[in-house]
Scaffold this active site. Structure first.
Site, short mmCIF file in Angstrom:
data_model
loop_
_atom_site.label_atom_id
_atom_site.label_comp_id
_atom_site.label_asym_id
_atom_site.label_seq_id
_atom_site.Cartn_x
_atom_site.Cartn_y
_atom_site.Cartn_z
N TYR A 31 -2.28 -1.16 10.12
CA TYR A 31 -2.24 -1.37 8.80
C TYR A 31 -1.07 -1.08 8.12
CZ TYR A 31 -3.63 -0.62 3.82
OH TYR A 31 -4.08 -0.72 2.64
N SER A 54 0.91 -1.31 -0.11
CA SER A 54 -0.03 0.10 0.04
C SER A 54 0.86 1.30 -0.07
CB SER A 54 -0.94 -0.03 1.44
OG SER A 54 -1.47 1.17 1.55
N1 LIG Z 1 -8.94 -0.05 -1.51
C1 LIG Z 1 -7.67 0.92 -1.42
O1 LIG Z 1 -7.85 2.07 -1.56
C2 LIG Z 1 -6.35 0.04 -1.03
C3 LIG Z 1 -5.33 1.06 -1.16
C4 LIG Z 1 -4.00 0.25 -0.72
C5 LIG Z 1 -4.31 -1.27 -0.53
N2 LIG Z 1 -5.10 -1.81 -0.54
C6 LIG Z 1 -4.91 -3.18 -0.29
O2 LIG Z 1 -5.25 -4.09 -1.27
C7 LIG Z 1 -5.99 -5.19 -0.94
C8 LIG Z 1 -7.42 -5.60 -1.51
O3 LIG Z 1 -8.14 -4.30 -1.07
P1 LIG Z 1 -9.44 -3.89 -1.97
O4 LIG Z 1 -9.53 -2.57 -1.69
O5 LIG Z 1 -9.58 -4.94 -3.07
O6 LIG Z 1 -10.53 -4.52 -0.65
P2 LIG Z 1 -12.10 -5.28 -0.85
O7 LIG Z 1 -12.34 -5.12 0.65
O8 LIG Z 1 -12.57 -4.79 -1.92
O9 LIG Z 1 -11.40 -6.63 -1.11
C9 LIG Z 1 -10.91 -7.52 -0.18
C10 LIG Z 1 -11.33 -8.86 -0.19
O10 LIG Z 1 -10.83 -9.83 0.61
C11 LIG Z 1 -11.31 -10.59 1.60
N3 LIG Z 1 -10.83 -10.85 2.59
C12 LIG Z 1 -10.68 -10.09 3.79
N4 LIG Z 1 -10.12 -10.84 4.76
C13 LIG Z 1 -9.67 -12.11 4.09
C14 LIG Z 1 -9.33 -13.16 4.98
N5 LIG Z 1 -8.76 -12.92 6.17
N6 LIG Z 1 -9.05 -14.16 4.14
C15 LIG Z 1 -9.75 -14.32 2.81
N7 LIG Z 1 -10.30 -13.24 2.30
C16 LIG Z 1 -10.21 -12.04 2.96
C17 LIG Z 1 -12.71 -9.88 1.55
O11 LIG Z 1 -13.84 -10.47 1.79
C18 LIG Z 1 -12.71 -9.22 0.21
O12 LIG Z 1 -13.45 -9.85 -0.75
C19 LIG Z 1 -5.91 -5.24 0.69
O13 LIG Z 1 -4.59 -5.79 0.89
C20 LIG Z 1 -5.95 -3.72 1.00
O14 LIG Z 1 -5.15 -3.63 2.23
C21 LIG Z 1 -6.27 -1.18 -0.81
#
Ligand SMILES: NC(=O)c1ccc[n+]([C@@H]2O[C@H](COP(=O)([O-])OP(=O)(O)OC[C@H]3O[C@@H](n4cnc5c(N)ncnc54)[C@H](O)[C@@H]3O)[C@@H](O)[C@H]2O)c1
Length: 246
Positions: free
Chosen positions: A153, A140
């Site tokens: 985080y 991230s």
């Molecule tokens: N959305 C953002 O702005 C952003 C920015 C930087 C990094 N991220 C990172 O990107 C990754 C994905 O984020 P996203 O925005 O697509 O999130 P999201 O919430 O849309 O999707 C995450 C998915 O992971 C699943 N999940 C959560 N915990 C889990 C577990 N213990 N085991 C299996 N599945 C699990 C959820 O059910 C969900 O379907 C994450 O690691 C997040 O930290 C997100």
């Protein structure tokens, strides 16, 4: 990428789903791993509509037995693992870091750091048997800079970058290519639920004046997993409108 096999954790939503769709268009077989059966199965359905052979595996990435299960079930079904998007993660409740409860801190470490470590441990073991593979870990912007109110985080995402760089040094000669992505704030379902003025404030704070879209991350991950990125190894790729540069 036709005929290759990918595992995508957190494949039921956001970056995971968008990457699954991108790989499905390229003829990749996909194991969609997620806690949520409903969301994971929907991604599988969308991949199948694009002609991909996809399966859903319900698993909690923070539980080592679940991680072993998603690796075994993928190999049983597709025979090998070529590509791994080690992506599932959670954020936090948004309190000042030292006010975060021990329980919440542990949960974030379990999912964001141990979940990534377990995935690498068991997937790389399989990749070594078949001559290598390509991996992308989701870090991230918060893995590059501090994030007030999201300390646990941010700490875990810094750690994901440390794991990525270290494993790159250890497994490059085994033809395991590994990189991390560092996305900025994206308009995922969670962010879309915020009040309009909060979304505007977040967008105004970044150089391009808008939030990212999950498919813009999926495009980069699909590239990094592909042979087109054959000399990119141990890198951290920012996808953040220039936020990390400031
Ligand atoms: N959305 C953002 O702005 C952003 C920015 C930087 C990094 N991220 C990172 O990107 C990754 C994905 O984020 P996203 O925005 O697509 O999130 P999201 O919430 O849309 O999707 C995450 C998915 O992971 C699943 N999940 C959560 N915990 C889990 C577990 N213990 N085991 C299996 N599945 C699990 C959820 O059910 C969900 O379907 C994450 O690691 C997040 O930290 C997100």
């Amino acid at each position: 990428m036709q005929g290759k096999t990918a595992i995508i954790t957190g494949g039921g939503s956001g970056f995971g789903r968008e990457t699954a769709l991108k790989l499905a268009q390229r003829g990749v077989n996909i194991s969609v791993v997620d806690l949520s059966k409903e969301k994971g199965e929907e991604t599988v359905h969308l991949c199948e509509k694009l002609g991909s052979d996809a399966i859903f595996i319900q698993a909690d990435v923070s539980k080592v037995e679940d991680v072993k299960k998603y690796v075994i079930e993928t190999v049983d079904r597709f025979g090998k693992i070529d590509l791994f998007f080690n992506n599932a993660g959670i954020s936090g409740s948004g309190v000042r870091t030292l006010e975060c409860s021990e329980e919440e801190f542990d949960t974030i470490v379990d999912v964001n750091l141990k979940g990534v470590f377990y995935g690498l441990k068991y997937v790389v073991n399989e990749m070594l048997k078949t001559g290598g593979g390509s991996i992308v870990n989701t870090a991230s912007l918060g893995g590059l800079v501090g994030m007030p109110t999201l300390g646990a985080y941010s700490a875990t995402k810094h750690a994901v970058i440390g794991l990525t760089k270290t494993i790159a040094g250890e497994y490059g000669r085994d033809h395991i290519r590994i990189n991390a992505i560092a996305p900025g704030t994206n308009e995922t379902p969670m962010v879309k639920a915020f009040p309009a003025e909060a979304i505007k404030a977040m967008a105004d704070a970044v150089p391009m004046g808008r939030l990212g879209q999950p498919h813009e991350v999926g495009n980069v991950v699909a590239f990094l997993l592909s042979d087109e990125a054959s000399y990119i190894h141990g890198a951290v790729i920012s996808i953040d409108s220039g936020s990390a540069a400031l």
